[in-house]
Write a protein that holds these residues in place. Sequence first.
Motif, mmCIF file in Angstrom:
data_model
loop_
_atom_site.group_PDB
_atom_site.id
_atom_site.type_symbol
_atom_site.label_atom_id
_atom_site.label_comp_id
_atom_site.label_asym_id
_atom_site.label_seq_id
_atom_site.Cartn_x
_atom_site.Cartn_y
_atom_site.Cartn_z
ATOM 1 N N HIS A 80 57.072 90.649 15.032
ATOM 2 C CA HIS A 80 56.762 90.007 13.754
ATOM 3 C C HIS A 80 55.269 90.023 13.435
ATOM 4 C CE1 HIS A 80 60.788 88.351 13.698
ATOM 5 N NE2 HIS A 80 60.595 87.819 14.876
ATOM 6 N N TRP A 81 54.947 90.279 12.162
ATOM 7 C CA TRP A 81 53.593 90.110 11.666
ATOM 8 C C TRP A 81 53.471 88.696 11.115
ATOM 9 C CZ3 TRP A 81 49.976 93.477 12.788
ATOM 10 C CH2 TRP A 81 50.342 94.790 13.064
ATOM 11 N N MET A 82 52.425 87.997 11.499
ATOM 12 C CA MET A 82 52.209 86.612 11.079
ATOM 13 C C MET A 82 51.017 86.551 10.136
ATOM 14 S SD MET A 82 54.636 85.372 12.883
ATOM 15 C CE MET A 82 54.534 83.648 13.245
ATOM 16 N N LEU A 83 51.191 85.857 9.013
ATOM 17 C CA LEU A 83 50.162 85.753 7.985
ATOM 18 C C LEU A 83 49.539 84.363 8.005
ATOM 19 C CD1 LEU A 83 48.724 86.930 5.461
ATOM 20 C CD2 LEU A 83 50.640 86.018 4.111
ATOM 21 N N ASN A 84 48.218 84.323 8.143
ATOM 22 C CA ASN A 84 47.455 83.076 8.154
ATOM 23 C C ASN A 84 46.341 83.156 7.129
ATOM 24 O OD1 ASN A 84 48.019 81.639 11.119
ATOM 25 N ND2 ASN A 84 48.313 83.839 11.105
ATOM 26 N N ALA A 85 45.965 82.013 6.579
ATOM 27 C CA ALA A 85 44.807 81.918 5.690
ATOM 28 C C ALA A 85 43.679 81.257 6.475
ATOM 29 C CB ALA A 85 45.144 81.084 4.459
ATOM 30 N N VAL A 86 42.545 81.940 6.587
ATOM 31 C CA VAL A 86 41.385 81.405 7.305
ATOM 32 C C VAL A 86 40.780 80.281 6.467
ATOM 33 C CG1 VAL A 86 39.105 81.956 8.247
ATOM 34 C CG2 VAL A 86 40.980 83.599 8.444
ATOM 35 N N THR A 87 40.377 79.203 7.145
ATOM 36 C CA THR A 87 39.875 78.013 6.452
ATOM 37 C C THR A 87 38.536 77.536 7.029
ATOM 38 O OG1 THR A 87 41.141 76.595 7.947
ATOM 39 C CG2 THR A 87 42.197 77.201 5.874
#
Length: 156
Positions: A80-87
């Motif tokens: 699986h590819w996991m998508l995160n937003a850097v904060t």
Amino acid sequence: MILPSTFYTHPTLTVARSLLGARLVRILDGVKLVGLITETEAYFGFDDLASHAKAGRTIRTAPMFGPPGHAYVYFTYGNHWMLNAVTEKEGFPAAVLIRAIHPIEGIEEMATRRQGRDTLGPGQIDPGHGHYQKREQYQFDRSKFQFMDRDWAILP
């Protein structure tokens, strides 16, 4: 309205809460794919044992230390590819994982890409919403992936 890059400079827990109910939008092969974000997870700092940053900065985790509003994408469990937003701020490891979406536009296309499976739970968004690519530095306010605001907001 596309969420501006300043949205991601807020504390990670606030961003994670504020993304709930927002829309993840992508145009893929001329088809608009939109999912309502229904589940997120926040990871921040070196002391968060669930965070990849606990081991320090590596080639794999470098995007997590990048500027807020960029993507941190990684491959997990060989599947699986996991998508995160850097904060927060550049140099500090913090990100929000998009765990689940509810398809609201391009539903048939997402179902076909997911072979009938849902988009609930980590790793289940991709490929339904379109494959993410490792180490590709998406900037959410001006890339092929965008987070759109909702009718109400937690952030001031």
